[in-house]
Design a protein around this motif. Sequence first.
Motif, PDB file in Angstrom:
ATOM      1  N   TYR A 104       0.748  -1.122   0.115  1.00 59.70           N
ATOM      2  CA  TYR A 104      -0.022   0.001   0.189  1.00 59.70           C
ATOM      3  C   TYR A 104       1.017   1.353   0.002  1.00 59.70           C
ATOM      4  O   TYR A 104       1.845   1.254   0.694  1.00 59.70           O
ATOM      5  CB  TYR A 104      -0.800  -0.028   1.234  1.00 59.70           C
ATOM      6  N   PHE A 105       0.467   2.289  -0.537  1.00 60.33           N
ATOM      7  CA  PHE A 105       1.172   3.654  -0.839  1.00 60.33           C
ATOM      8  C   PHE A 105       0.219   4.529  -0.528  1.00 60.33           C
ATOM      9  O   PHE A 105      -0.942   4.652  -1.290  1.00 60.33           O
ATOM     10  CB  PHE A 105       1.738   3.682  -2.156  1.00 60.33           C
ATOM     11  N   GLU A 106       0.266   5.409   0.618  1.00 61.11           N
ATOM     12  CA  GLU A 106      -0.692   6.489   0.731  1.00 61.11           C
ATOM     13  C   GLU A 106      -2.133   5.698   0.961  1.00 61.11           C
ATOM     14  O   GLU A 106      -3.151   6.366   0.543  1.00 61.11           O
ATOM     15  CB  GLU A 106      -0.900   7.332  -0.320  1.00 61.11           C
ATOM     16  N   ASP A 107      -2.108   4.734   1.666  1.00 63.98           N
ATOM     17  CA  ASP A 107      -3.513   4.011   1.992  1.00 63.98           C
ATOM     18  C   ASP A 107      -4.075   3.317   0.908  1.00 63.98           C
ATOM     19  O   ASP A 107      -5.393   2.976   0.895  1.00 63.98           O
ATOM     20  CB  ASP A 107      -4.107   4.792   3.043  1.00 63.98           C
ATOM     21  N   LYS A 108      -3.365   3.085  -0.095  1.00 64.33           N
ATOM     22  CA  LYS A 108      -4.095   2.749  -1.497  1.00 64.33           C
ATOM     23  C   LYS A 108      -3.366   1.687  -1.987  1.00 64.33           C
ATOM     24  O   LYS A 108      -1.955   1.345  -2.123  1.00 64.33           O
ATOM     25  CB  LYS A 108      -4.189   3.517  -2.624  1.00 64.33           C
ATOM     26  N   LEU A 109      -4.032   0.502  -2.468  1.00 63.79           N
ATOM     27  CA  LEU A 109      -3.515  -0.765  -2.951  1.00 63.79           C
ATOM     28  C   LEU A 109      -2.555  -0.310  -4.194  1.00 63.79           C
ATOM     29  O   LEU A 109      -2.935   0.301  -5.317  1.00 63.79           O
ATOM     30  CB  LEU A 109      -4.547  -1.961  -3.398  1.00 63.79           C
ATOM     31  N   ALA A 110      -0.966  -0.358  -4.069  1.00 66.34           N
ATOM     32  CA  ALA A 110      -0.119  -0.253  -5.255  1.00 66.34           C
ATOM     33  C   ALA A 110       0.557  -1.159  -5.866  1.00 66.34           C
ATOM     34  O   ALA A 110       1.149  -0.939  -6.862  1.00 66.34           O
ATOM     35  CB  ALA A 110       0.707   0.877  -4.376  1.00 66.34           C
ATOM     36  N   GLY A 111       0.335  -2.342  -5.478  1.00 68.94           N
ATOM     37  CA  GLY A 111       0.864  -3.506  -5.991  1.00 68.94           C
ATOM     38  C   GLY A 111       0.915  -4.567  -5.154  1.00 68.94           C
ATOM     39  O   GLY A 111       0.429  -4.729  -3.772  1.00 68.94           O
ATOM     40  N   GLY A 112       1.191  -5.905  -5.713  1.00 64.48           N
ATOM     41  CA  GLY A 112       1.166  -7.171  -4.868  1.00 64.48           C
ATOM     42  C   GLY A 112       1.226  -8.286  -5.717  1.00 64.48           C
ATOM     43  O   GLY A 112       1.813  -8.231  -6.858  1.00 64.48           O
ATOM     44  N   LEU A 113       1.247  -9.342  -4.957  1.00 68.48           N
ATOM     45  CA  LEU A 113       1.287 -10.790  -5.583  1.00 68.48           C
ATOM     46  C   LEU A 113       0.220 -11.676  -5.006  1.00 68.48           C
ATOM     47  O   LEU A 113      -0.087 -11.468  -3.793  1.00 68.48           O
ATOM     48  CB  LEU A 113       2.589 -11.156  -5.821  1.00 68.48           C
ATOM     49  N   TYR A 114       0.036 -12.921  -5.594  1.00 70.37           N
ATOM     50  CA  TYR A 114      -0.438 -13.931  -4.880  1.00 70.37           C
ATOM     51  C   TYR A 114      -0.190 -15.400  -5.127  1.00 70.37           C
ATOM     52  O   TYR A 114       0.658 -15.691  -6.239  1.00 70.37           O
ATOM     53  CB  TYR A 114      -2.135 -13.899  -5.384  1.00 70.37           C
ATOM     54  N   GLY A 115      -0.382 -16.245  -4.502  1.00 69.31           N
ATOM     55  CA  GLY A 115      -0.026 -17.604  -4.773  1.00 69.31           C
ATOM     56  C   GLY A 115      -0.767 -18.728  -3.729  1.00 69.31           C
ATOM     57  O   GLY A 115      -1.523 -18.249  -3.160  1.00 69.31           O
ATOM     58  N   VAL A 116      -0.334 -19.770  -4.009  1.00 69.78           N
ATOM     59  CA  VAL A 116      -0.720 -20.779  -3.127  1.00 69.78           C
ATOM     60  C   VAL A 116       0.289 -21.332  -2.094  1.00 69.78           C
ATOM     61  O   VAL A 116       1.632 -21.502  -2.695  1.00 69.78           O
ATOM     62  CB  VAL A 116      -0.948 -21.987  -4.090  1.00 69.78           C
ATOM     63  N   ALA A 117      -0.134 -21.655  -0.962  1.00 73.29           N
ATOM     64  CA  ALA A 117       0.734 -22.137   0.223  1.00 73.29           C
ATOM     65  C   ALA A 117       0.013 -23.710   0.459  1.00 73.29           C
ATOM     66  O   ALA A 117      -0.927 -23.877   0.488  1.00 73.29           O
ATOM     67  CB  ALA A 117       0.594 -21.288   1.424  1.00 73.29           C
ATOM     68  N   LEU A 118       1.272 -24.492   0.325  1.00 75.46           N
ATOM     69  CA  LEU A 118       0.746 -25.944   0.783  1.00 75.46           C
ATOM     70  C   LEU A 118       1.999 -26.494   1.215  1.00 75.46           C
ATOM     71  O   LEU A 118       3.167 -26.709   0.788  1.00 75.46           O
ATOM     72  CB  LEU A 118       0.496 -26.780  -0.987  1.00 75.46           C
ATOM     73  N   LYS A 119       1.763 -26.923   2.718  1.00 76.59           N
ATOM     74  CA  LYS A 119       2.666 -27.557   3.631  1.00 76.59           C
ATOM     75  C   LYS A 119       3.887 -26.462   3.378  1.00 76.59           C
ATOM     76  O   LYS A 119       3.695 -25.310   3.639  1.00 76.59           O
ATOM     77  CB  LYS A 119       3.300 -28.895   2.990  1.00 76.59           C
ATOM     78  N   GLY A 120       5.081 -26.740   2.980  1.00 75.37           N
ATOM     79  CA  GLY A 120       6.320 -25.940   3.057  1.00 75.37           C
ATOM     80  C   GLY A 120       6.675 -25.278   1.913  1.00 75.37           C
ATOM     81  O   GLY A 120       7.699 -24.850   1.611  1.00 75.37           O
ATOM     82  N   ALA A 121       5.828 -25.328   0.961  1.00 77.43           N
ATOM     83  CA  ALA A 121       5.798 -24.675  -0.385  1.00 77.43           C
ATOM     84  C   ALA A 121       4.928 -23.620  -0.619  1.00 77.43           C
ATOM     85  O   ALA A 121       3.801 -23.652  -0.445  1.00 77.43           O
ATOM     86  CB  ALA A 121       5.854 -25.930  -1.675  1.00 77.43           C
ATOM     87  N   PHE A 122       5.644 -22.727  -1.339  1.00 75.43           N
ATOM     88  CA  PHE A 122       4.794 -21.431  -1.781  1.00 75.43           C
ATOM     89  C   PHE A 122       4.955 -21.340  -3.375  1.00 75.43           C
ATOM     90  O   PHE A 122       5.894 -21.247  -3.807  1.00 75.43           O
ATOM     91  CB  PHE A 122       5.039 -20.090  -1.055  1.00 75.43           C
ATOM     92  N   PHE A 123       3.897 -21.344  -4.051  1.00 75.51           N
ATOM     93  CA  PHE A 123       3.797 -21.255  -5.308  1.00 75.51           C
ATOM     94  C   PHE A 123       3.143 -19.786  -5.861  1.00 75.51           C
ATOM     95  O   PHE A 123       2.106 -19.733  -5.758  1.00 75.51           O
ATOM     96  CB  PHE A 123       2.859 -22.442  -5.967  1.00 75.51           C
ATOM     97  N   GLY A 124       4.296 -19.185  -6.167  1.00 72.94           N
ATOM     98  CA  GLY A 124       3.627 -17.878  -6.612  1.00 72.94           C
ATOM     99  C   GLY A 124       3.341 -17.606  -8.102  1.00 72.94           C
ATOM    100  O   GLY A 124       3.733 -18.329  -9.057  1.00 72.94           O
ATOM    101  N   GLU A 125       2.307 -16.930  -8.216  1.00 70.95           N
ATOM    102  CA  GLU A 125       1.209 -17.097  -9.495  1.00 70.95           C
ATOM    103  C   GLU A 125       1.512 -15.861 -10.315  1.00 70.95           C
ATOM    104  O   GLU A 125       1.795 -16.017 -11.491  1.00 70.95           O
ATOM    105  CB  GLU A 125      -0.127 -17.255  -8.917  1.00 70.95           C
ATOM    106  N   SER A 126       1.337 -14.728  -9.643  1.00 68.45           N
ATOM    107  CA  SER A 126       1.337 -13.524 -10.253  1.00 68.45           C
ATOM    108  C   SER A 126       1.682 -12.227  -9.642  1.00 68.45           C
ATOM    109  O   SER A 126       1.084 -12.169  -8.480  1.00 68.45           O
ATOM    110  CB  SER A 126       0.078 -13.315 -11.444  1.00 68.45           C
ATOM    111  N   MET A 127       2.048 -11.443 -10.272  1.00 68.22           N
ATOM    112  CA  MET A 127       2.280 -10.016  -9.462  1.00 68.22           C
ATOM    113  C   MET A 127       2.004  -8.836 -10.492  1.00 68.22           C
ATOM    114  O   MET A 127       1.874  -8.928 -11.703  1.00 68.22           O
ATOM    115  CB  MET A 127       3.640  -9.858  -8.863  1.00 68.22           C
ATOM    116  N   PHE A 128       1.727  -7.659  -9.649  1.00 64.84           N
ATOM    117  CA  PHE A 128       1.255  -6.446 -10.562  1.00 64.84           C
ATOM    118  C   PHE A 128       1.645  -5.278  -9.577  1.00 64.84           C
ATOM    119  O   PHE A 128       2.224  -5.401  -8.289  1.00 64.84           O
ATOM    120  CB  PHE A 128      -0.103  -6.256 -10.584  1.00 64.84           C
ATOM    121  N   HIS A 129       1.844  -4.127 -10.472  1.00 69.27           N
ATOM    122  CA  HIS A 129       2.222  -2.988  -9.708  1.00 69.27           C
ATOM    123  C   HIS A 129       1.392  -1.642 -10.348  1.00 69.27           C
ATOM    124  O   HIS A 129       1.140  -1.787 -11.465  1.00 69.27           O
ATOM    125  CB  HIS A 129       3.650  -2.392  -9.396  1.00 69.27           C
TER     126      HIS A 129
END
Length: 195
Positions: A104-129
């Motif tokens: 967040y920048f100045e209280d607005k969503l400015a960027g991020g990413l999402y993914g899947v967490a399964l046990k000790g693995a995290f699968f990054g799917e996509s990001m934006f800014h």
Amino acid sequence: MIIEPDYLLNAYGSGYFPMAEPDTGEIYWYSPDPRAVFDLKKFHIPKSLEKKLKTNIFRFKINNDFEAVIRECSKRDETWISEDIIESYSALNKLGFAYSFETYFEDKLAGGLYGVALKGAFFGESMFHIVRDASKAALVFLMENLSQCGYTLLDTQYMTDHLKKFGAQEIPRKDYLIQLQAALEVEPQKFNINV
């Protein structure tokens, strides 16, 4: 058509992930060779980004607005993130398997990413800014959380110049599957979504 959560999780546990065909929306399954991953101990923050993060201009949240993140990630001329993909991952999010790491920048969503967490693995799917460096900052925030919680694998699927700057590396699929199976034996701590 929405992908059932169990089917989706079983696919990730076997080294596969879905992408929708941009023109038709038809979903295909992928398991690339080589596979791009991060060694969590060798994650590298570029100096210019490190300097920017020290100014504390960004704030970070986890799962504050998952749907907004995945929809922002889908806003491209050609996207594999179809409405079915959005619904499928939103269902995983509600079950506690998909996460958004948000900047967040100045209280607005400015960027991020999402993914899947399964046990000790995290699968990054996509990001934006929307704001410069906001997606990179989200990646740093993700890595800090993965390390603190005891994850052992960050799978980024395909290599990009952007990820290479942070220390991502390509490994043969057979080596990836060994790392994945080891990560599936790990029980990490839960992410603190109240940050």
